[in-house]
Every structure is written in C-alpha cells, then in structure tokens.
Design an enzyme around this catalytic site. Structure first.
Site, PDB file in Angstrom:
ATOM      1  N   HIS A 255      -7.024   9.473  -0.440  1.00 26.52           N
ATOM      2  CA  HIS A 255      -7.634   9.383   0.890  1.00 26.52           C
ATOM      3  C   HIS A 255      -6.809   9.944   2.045  1.00 26.52           C
ATOM      4  O   HIS A 255      -7.185   9.750   3.208  1.00 26.52           O
ATOM      5  CB  HIS A 255      -8.059   7.935   1.185  1.00 26.52           C
ATOM      6  CG  HIS A 255      -6.923   6.970   1.311  1.00 26.52           C
ATOM      7  ND1 HIS A 255      -6.655   6.024   0.355  1.00 26.52           N
ATOM      8  CD2 HIS A 255      -5.977   6.804   2.270  1.00 26.52           C
ATOM      9  CE1 HIS A 255      -5.608   5.312   0.737  1.00 26.52           C
ATOM     10  NE2 HIS A 255      -5.168   5.761   1.880  1.00 26.52           N
TER      11      HIS A 255
ATOM     12  N   HIS B 187       0.856  -1.185   0.000  1.00 21.91           N
ATOM     13  CA  HIS B 187       0.000   0.000   0.000  1.00 21.91           C
ATOM     14  C   HIS B 187       0.896   1.242   0.000  1.00 21.91           C
ATOM     15  O   HIS B 187       1.708   1.411   0.914  1.00 21.91           O
ATOM     16  CB  HIS B 187      -0.893  -0.015   1.242  1.00 21.91           C
ATOM     17  CG  HIS B 187      -1.829   1.151   1.322  1.00 21.91           C
ATOM     18  ND1 HIS B 187      -2.846   1.315   0.420  1.00 21.91           N
ATOM     19  CD2 HIS B 187      -1.900   2.193   2.169  1.00 21.91           C
ATOM     20  CE1 HIS B 187      -3.511   2.424   0.729  1.00 21.91           C
ATOM     21  NE2 HIS B 187      -2.950   2.974   1.779  1.00 21.91           N
TER      22      HIS B 187
ATOM     23  N   ASP C 227      -7.833   1.347   2.738  1.00 22.03           N
ATOM     24  CA  ASP C 227      -7.415   2.268   3.801  1.00 22.03           C
ATOM     25  C   ASP C 227      -8.212   3.568   3.827  1.00 22.03           C
ATOM     26  O   ASP C 227      -7.728   4.580   4.301  1.00 22.03           O
ATOM     27  CB  ASP C 227      -5.907   2.572   3.626  1.00 22.03           C
ATOM     28  CG  ASP C 227      -5.335   3.293   4.841  1.00 22.03           C
ATOM     29  OD1 ASP C 227      -5.787   3.014   5.959  1.00 22.03           O
ATOM     30  OD2 ASP C 227      -4.437   4.128   4.675  1.00 22.03           O
TER      31      ASP C 227
END
Length: 1028
Positions: A574, A257, A369
C-alpha cells in the site's frame, strides 16, 4: 495525609520529580542509572551492501569511538564491541547502552538478539538482570548499524526525498547499572500523574491520584532506596481499587506495523522486520503475558530466509499462541487498485504460507493503513476463511467522520464481515492513560458493544512494543476511574464482539477514504506495470492450463508462476502501487515488473509451443498463415497486425481458444476517413461516426443508424485539462478539492490533426499539443473496422511540477449516478455533490471502465492502465498524470504511453458489451506466425450468458491433475449459466478461494456442460479434474 495546597503546583512538582530535563541532580529520574563503564574496545567497518553476519565478521575492522559519524545514507556499518563488566557490579542489573541516529541490531553468538533504535525508545540491551559470579564478565558483541532512521532519511521533513549525504552519529556506547526499583517507582508516578491531569478537576479519582503522588514524593528519599517500598505501597493502594462491572474493557495487543517499502527500500525492510521481531521475542521471554499480532506473509518469508535462527524462535512463540500471524495476505496491499484476481492471490499465497509454516490460517483480515477498501473485499474475505476485519484508516477522513468503530460491513454481493476500528484511531499506541481514555470516549458504538482493541507498539518503520508500554498497562489492568486493560488477542476480542453483535449497524458498499485520492494516479509507470503484469500472468496461466489439459508431457510452470505472482503481489503493497514511496522503491518495483514481463513472455511462448505444436511446425509445401489466440471467454472479431508485418487483417477467434487465419475476413463496412474543408476530420465504420476538430477534440460522436449524438452542442470531448496540484501536506498522496478551481484547458497546438491511415480495416489521425511550460503530448486517434469504440493512443513527454493532467468527455447523458468497474463487479457513485459524503468523492478510482447511462443510451470510457477518474454532472474525466515532488522528486517525469477509448452505446452498458470491450482493450489477441494451412478453430471454454465472466484458469495448488476456474457475475443479475468445455473432464466441484472443495459442491457433467447459478456479483470457483 496532608493535602497539597495547590493543584497546579502539586502537578508540576510531580512532573519535575520525573523530568529528564530539570533537577536531574536531585530528582528520581536522575537515579535511573547507576555507575557507568566505557567499552573495552570498539572497532568498525563500513559497506554499501546489506550483508549477512558471517560475511561481516570476516572483514577488517578499524578503531572507532563515541562521537564518530558514519554514512552516507543507506550504507551499513558493522561494529565489533568488546565488553568487560566490573567485578564490583555483582548482583546488579547491567545494560549495554547504544544511542545513534541509525537503526541498529545487536548480534551475540552469531544470532540477532536485540534491535536498538532511539526513535523507537529502545537504546539498551539487557546483559543480565542480576550479575552472578558464574556469568561471563567479558564478551564480544557485534552491532549492525543501518545508515537510515526509523523513517528513512527525509531531507528536512518526514516525507521529503531522502538526503543522500546524511551522516549518522554514535552518541553513546557504554555499560551501565540499571536501577530497576527507581524505574518501577517512575512508572507508578507517571500513571498517577496522568490520572490526576487527564481525569479532570470534576473527578474525585483525579484528586486521589494527585494526593497519592504528592505523598509518594514526600515519602521518597531519592538517595535512599530503602524509602522506595513505602512509596510504592501508596501507589499500589490506588491501583488495586477495582472498577464496577459495567466498565469498558480494552484488549491490548502488541503490534508493529512495518511498511514493506515506503521511505526505505524493500531490502531495508528485511532488516526492519528482524530488528523489530527479535525485540518482541526478548520482551516475550521477560513478559509471559505479552501477545503480538503480525501481518504480511512476505515479511515472515524474508525473516525465514535471512534469519533462520530468529525464525525458529518465532515459530515456537506462534505455536504458543503469543506471536500471532494475522491478515492472511501476502502483503498489506492497496485496497483499491489490485484486480479481483490479484486480491484472491494475496489471500491464496498468504493463507497457504501460514498454513504450511504454522499449521493454521488467519481468521482476521488486517489492513490498518490502506487508502480505502473495495466493496468486493467482504466476499473475498469470506471465500478465504475470514469473517473478521480490522482497520483504522478511515479515521483519517478529511471531510466526514465515519459513524462506527464496530459494525458489519456488507459487500456488493451481500457478503458480511464483522469489522472493528480501534476507537483510539491508531495502530501504534504507547499504553498511556490518555490513549485508554480516548479509546472509551471516542468509541462510536457505546452501548452496543463494551469491548475494543488497542494496538501498542512503534510502527510504520518498525520498532514495536517496549517494556515501558507493558508496565504502564499492568498498572491499569483494573483500576477504578480507568477502563479495564487486558493483554489479549485479536481472536479474544472478535469472539466477544460476535457475542455482543446483535445491536450492531451494517455499512453497505465501499469504505471510501476521503483523503489520499492522488494515489490513484501518482507514479503512472507503476500503475501500468501492475495492469500489464496482471494481464501477463492471466494469459500465461490460461495458456499453460490449456496446454496441460491437451498434453501429458507439458509441465505446468507452478513454481515459476508462484515466484512471479509473489513479485507482483509485493508491488501491490500500500505504499508502492499507490506511488507514495521514494525513488529507490520505484526503481525496485519497475525492475520486478520487467522481470515478470521477461519471464512471462518466455512461459507464454512455451505454453503456445505445446498447445499449438502441430500448427507451428514448418512444412515445405504450406504457405505462411497466422495463428491467433484468445485468452478471454467470448468470441472476438478484431483487426490485428499479421505476425512480423504491418499488414492488417480482420479475424474472428473463438472464446478461450485459437483460430488459424489464411484468408482474412472482409469487413461488412470498411472504415472511411475524410478531411473536411475546415480542417476537421470525420471517421466512420458502420458502427460509430465521429467528427474531430484540428486539436483532436470530438465535436460529434454518433451511433450509426440511431443518429443519437453523444457530445453536447458547443462542447468538446477528448479535451485535455491541466490543474494546479498543490496539496496541504501529503504530496504524492493527496489531490485536494480546490485543485478543481484551477482548471486550464490545454489549447496550444504543436501539430494540427492529420490523417495517418486513410481507412479500410483501420483509420487514424494524429496531432500534438504542448502541455504547460515544457511537456508535449502526441495522440493517434484510431477507429478499427467493426469496432464499437474509438481508441486514443497517447504519448506524453511529461516535465511538469505539481500539475495534474486529465482528459474530459462531456456527454449528452443525464443521470444522477455513474458506474465504475471494481474487482469482480461494479458500483455506482453520485454525479452530484448534494451532501458532504458526495463531494468528498470529487476524485475516485475505477478499473478498466466507467459509464454514464440514462435509460436506453450511455457513454463509457475504457482505459488500459489508468485508475483515477470522476464523473461530475455530465462530464466523464480520466486522470492521466500527476507531478508530486515528495517523497520522490522525480515522480512521473519522463515518457508515458497509454490508451483510452470512448464507447457510445444503446441500451444498458451490460447489454451493449461495455464490460467485454474493456477486457478486449486490456487483453490483446496473441498473434503467432504459423505454417499449417488448415485447422478448424478451437475453443476450450465458453459460457451461455454474457453476464458471467470466466476470469481465471490455473492449475489447482494441490492437484496437478485439476484446474481451478474463477467466474463471476458481472451484470448485477441473478442468472443460471452453462459452462461448456472441450477439455477432457472427469469431475467437477465447487470450491472456495483457497481451493478447498465445498460441502455439497459436486457438479453434474451434463450434455450442455456445467450448470452454474449466480446471484449479483457472486464469485464462484470450480475445481475441474482432468481425465489423464
């Protein structure tokens, strides 16, 4: 085999045998590396810029040595490394070891070959697995060192603002012999000792593993590698004892990620992608079974343009099905705040990129996430060719444990997607025994499904999988006492889950994260930039599409629009749109919004020039008039300022079209503003009547004619309140429930309410307040002729720390649910705190409006750039500003301007036009000076029902002769509408969100227009082919 006398001492004996701290002179760990050899030479040069390899190697390098430190933060050091491998090392595995506090990339033969990051357990680059005579013994490498760690450079804690003066030390740089046989034995023992510890004393497998490990230590002489095979045979005997058929299967998938920006700027992310992904490629070359799931088209595009050689290797492994693009979106965007159309474009840009680059689109939406998931996402996924969804963030819930790991998720329109949360509650596992056991134990859907995913690899700041993780899992592939572990792919997992899905439960509505609800408010300038730029791109597309349809010479600005959309979509990442990023990222984001505003204004002007050319040409005899354009799909009657002047006019403009204003309309009833003896001020416009006290608070708000009062007796609406805002840890992210206990009404008046515009077409009054110790607020309260809502134009000089400013509207309405606008629709949330699921929503998100209604009457709050809100009891509250200090110490400090409005209404909010009014507030009419005196009003599109909104018009991606229209049902009703158009249309077809024509989607062109059928909250896309 002699049994060890004592379980604890046997366990500890094993741990000390593997320890990096204790007994390394005589334990196995101390034998991992053989001889060492210093570098032949080391030199470096430092730059504040992130530069390309070919520029770097042309610089002047100065001598450097181990122990030197470099900096400050965000600088880059390039090292020239000259190596000479001793001849005596023939037949040995040789590593180049590099340890520093910064993130490094090794370059060899002008290509990136390995990322080296101590925090990501990657400190060596394998030069050769067995040194041959024919291999070069002397070579030159370059190491690019970023003066930041895997998680940036927080001063004192992970999320603290970066320390601008940090130094980064080179602690090791050398050649070593790597003893692979020692490493393999270490891995065997690690797994056995973990089994012994974690399976527990009641489990016989635990003792079998412990006794075997103990016997291996007895057999093994660390100074004599010839004893190792016997020890390894003992381990192999345990690992080869198989499971029964009913054992749970874990699908292990490599993962990394990488936040597109967070505690580091966008530019550093480009290098993080390269460092992480090149490391994955090296691992794939050595481990033919390794698979790797990778999301975010933007990151692929960055690597494509900055690292073309690496990108070619990635394309090769994508083609082999091992480097697997997932997600289908441009970035892993926030799941709450982007508009419906923005979310469509995330998928449109992402899926088209993957199709163009790799020849296929993603079948899973991948958003592990993000801070909550809109109830409209299932429909948008389905419209973009996706039926599967993976996340894990709801495991972070502060209050309630989410009841499933595998389930069907149903959106507000009824669309369903198969959803899986990794039961290990992480997207960055390390392949340990403990994680495998947790995955099985934690799984909430035991008995319904017997497969789950485990994502392994360092994440957030990049890093990705390591060889050690793979080697752990190889030993657990099918070992009695542990779940089966197979290296797999997301597609393999979901295919099995689909077969097993008959017993799965369905979750209806939003996936609300009970944490991080401060992100609806933090960094207000980013929120405002997002809303404004969504509007700008909407208007440019509408006007450009109409210009294309009306003129054969106008070129639709497709490539410019793609560039601007991609900037906007990037900022919806995000940790950017939610405001949970460092100051450097905020500066980049605001710069991107400024670029969209600048370029958008130019494109809009070009479209208007083409669309209305005849009306804009100066003619000697004609008097000045005003051209007013409306980009929304309904007729609007509003007060505007004449172009270039302060003079106000009331105009009526048709839907998606324009009108020329020569003689202004006269209002049925002008606005009347009166000051009362007690200093209060009343305003009335024939639709609503208000009474304001000297502090700008509403003591009365009535619908004229109904005498229905909106403000409860003795209450004040438009009441500002300040709260202490000190979360438990995640400063920019969280607002805690206990902040509500610290409410202080704002009552310090700096300038009492005074009339600023006495009426006619517009009435207004203004006042100013002091907020907290050092902030000020000035507000102008505005009532326009014929307008059903009262506007509050607000300016704040905000200088607070850990405070939260809200504005409250207590209303005379009783309802157990309030309604909030979301993407392409709305949903209801409770106004009470009956259960823990209810009170966990003490702070929620909305888009342009929220409404509290009882049968026959209600009150709505509209806004032009806010997202945080709440409705508790009968109080509607809009969240205005926060003041967190981490990870950006300057968050929200400065000047803010925003508008909100209150709208009382009879009947339902649907019938009263709340939805349309909120759009009107957000999409002002465009006013252009014109010269032509006469011109009939022109409308391009209109709809027969207010239940359906025409949200977007754009040129089709692959057909310059076609337009795509996006429409949605906004009331929550089943309805048939007629779409009328004055454009020259040749053909019409329904298509999906990726603009692929639907089977049996052909639409008849009838006298009344196109007949479209909607069910509640359905989103439809229509492909219109233009007649040339």
């Amino acid at each position: 085999m002699a049994a060890p006398g004592h379980r604890r001492s046997a366990l500890e004996r094993g741990e000390k045998f593997l320890s990096e701290l204790y007994f390394t002179d005589c334990n196995l760990r101390g034998r991992l590396f053989g001889d060492r050899c210093p570098l032949a030479s080391l030199s470096c040069f430092q730059t504040p810029r992130r530069i390309r390899y070919d520029e770097a190697i042309r610089q002047e390098f100065r001598p450097a040595k181990v122990g030197d430190s470099f900096g400050p933060t965000w600088e880059t050091c390039w090292f020239k490394v000259e190596l000479s491998i001793p001849q005596a090392w023939a037949g040995q595995e040789v590593h180049f070891v590099w340890e520093s506090d910064g993130e490094a990339m090794v370059w060899r033969d002008a290509q990136p070959v390995q990322g080296l990051t101590k925090e990501g357990e990657k400190t060596s680059y394998i030069l050769t697995s067995s040194l041959k005579e024919t291999e070069p013994h002397s070579l030159t490498l370059y190491v690019e060192l970023a003066c930041n760690g895997l998680f940036g450079a927080g001063k004192g804690s992970l999320i603290a603002p970066p320390d601008p003066d940090r130094r980064f030390t080179l602690s090791k740089a050398e050649l070593v012999i790597f003893n692979r046989d020692v490493y393999e034995l270490l891995m065997d023992l690690e797994i056995l000792l973990d089994m012994a510890k974690l399976l527990g004393e009641e489990n016989q497998r635990s003792f079998q593993a412990l006794y075997t490990a103990n016997q291996m230590i007895n057999v093994c002489d660390v100074m004599d590698p010839s004893t190792f095979p016997a020890a390894r045979d003992l381990a192999a005997a345990i690992f080869s004892q198989r499971n029964g058929e009913s054992q749970h299967t874990i699908h292990a998938v490599g993962h990394c990620h990488i936040d597109s920006a967070w505690l580091w700027p966008y530019e550093e992310t480009i290098r993080k992608c390269a460092r992480s992904w090149v490391t994955v490629i090296r691992l794939m070359e050595r481990n033919p079974e390794l698979t790797f799931a990778c999301s975010q088209a933007q990151q692929f595009e960055w690597v494509r343009s900055w690292y073309p050689g690496l990108y070619v290797q990635i394309q090769d492994f994508v083609a082999k099905g091992r480097f697997i693009p997932v997600g289908g979106t441009w970035v892993e965007m926030d799941g709450n705040l982007p508009s419906g159309e923005s979310m469509v474009r995330q998928f449109l840009q992402g899926q088209r990129f993957f199709q163009e680059q790799f020849g296929w689109i993603c079948s899973e939406f991948w958003l592990p996430d993000t801070f909550g998931y809109s109830a409209q996402l299932p429909q948008l996924m389905r419209g973009c060719g996706i039926k599967r969804f993976l996340t894990q963030k709801l495991s972070w819930n502060l209050v309630n444990t989410f009841p499933h790991h595998t389930f069907f998720w149903e959106g507000i329109d009824g669309s369903q997607v198969l959803t899986h949360f990794p039961p290990g509650d992480s997207y960055g596992m390390h392949g340990r025994v403990e994680e495998m056991l947790k995955t099985v134990k934690n799984n909430k859907d035991k008995g319904r499904v017997n497969h789950s995913i485990l994502l392994f690899g360092f994440g957030d700041g990049g890093g990705g999988p390591t060889q050690k993780m793979l080697d752990r899992m190889k030993r657990m592939s099918d070992t009695d006492g542990l779940p089966r572990v197979q290296i797999s792919t997301p597609d393999q997992l979901f295919s099995v889950l689909e077969k097993e899905s008959s017993q799965l439960h369905t979750w209806v509505g939003e996936l609300f994260l009970e944490l991080h609800n401060g992100t609806y408010t933090t960094q207000a300038q980013i929120k405002k930039g997002n809303r404004e730029c969504e509007r700008i791109l909407h208007d440019v597309e509408v006007l450009s599409a109409l210009a294309v349809a009306q003129s054969s010479t106008f070129q639709y600005p497709a490539s410019q629009l793609q560039r601007l959309w991609r900037l906007l979509l990037l900022n919806q990442f995000h940790d950017v749109l939610p405001g949970s990023c460092i100051q450097l990222v905020v500066e980049d984001a605001l710069q991107y919004y400024a670029e969209i505003r600048r370029a958008g204004a130019r494109l809009r002007e070009e479209a208007v020039q083409s669309l209305c050319r005849e009306l804009l040409q100066p003619k000697a005899e004609s008097a000045e008039s005003t051209l007013v354009l409306n980009t929304l799909p309904w007729e609007r009657t509003e007060v505007i300022s004449r172009a270039g002047t302060d003079s106000l006019v009331l105009v009526t403009v048709p839907s998606m079209g324009y009108a020329l204003v020569r003689e202004p309309l006269l209002p049925v009833q002008p606005v009347a503003v009166r000051k009362q003896e007690d200093g209060s001020i009343t305003m009335e416009n024939g639709v609503i009547a208000v009474c304001l006290d000297t502090m700008g608070r509403l003591t009365s708000l009535q619908l004229v004619g109904s005498e229905r009062e909106s403000v409860p007796d003795g209450c004040h609406a438009n009441q500002f309140a300040l709260f202490d805002d000190i979360p438990l840890y995640w400063d920019a992210w969280d607002v805690m429930d206990y902040h509500l206990e610290t409410r202080k009404p704002v009552t310090t008046l700096l300038k009492p309410l005074e009339i600023t515009l006495a009426g006619g077409l517009q009435g207004s009054a203004s006042f100013s307040l002091q907020i907290g110790k050092s902030s000020t607020l000035r507000q102008e309260i505005i009532l326009d002729a014929a307008c059903p809502y009262l506007r509050f134009l607000t300016q704040v000089e905000w200088k607070e720390a850990h405070k939260f400013l809200k504005v409250e509207f207590p209303v005379k309405v009783r309802s157990t649910n309030a309604t909030y606008e979301i993407q392409f629709g709305h949903l209801q949330r409770p106004t009470h705190w009956n259960t823990s699921w209810d009170w966990a929503r003490f702070e929620v998100w909305t888009h342009k409006w929220l409404d509290l209604s009882e049968h026959g009457f209600g009150v709505a709050l509209l806004n032009d750039c806010k997202y945080g809100a709440s409705a508790h009891g009968n109080v509607l509250s809009l969240s205005l500003l926060r003041a967190p200090k981490s990870p950006d110490a300057t968050a929200d400090i400065g000047h803010h301007q925003f508008t909100y409005a209150v709208m009382p209404h009879q009947g339902s909010f649907q019938d009263a036009g709340v939805i349309q009014c909120a759009y009107n507030l957000n999409f002002p009419l465009h006013v252009v000076p014109a010269s032509s005196a006469q011109c009939p009003a022109w409308s391009a599109f209109s709809l027969s029902s207010p239940a359906v909104v025409l949200e977007a018009i754009k040129q089709a991606e692959d057909r310059p002769d076609a337009l795509v229209l996006r429409l949605y049902e906004a009331h929550g009703s089943t309805v048939v509408v007629w779409l009328q158009t004055s454009l020259p249309i040749k053909d019409a077809t329904l298509c999906d969100l990726l603009e692929r024509p639907a089977a049996q989607g052909h639409l008849l062109l009838e006298q009344q227009g196109l007949r479209l059928s909607f069910t509640p909250f359905r989103v439809l896309s229509v492909l219109l082919v233009l007649r040339q």
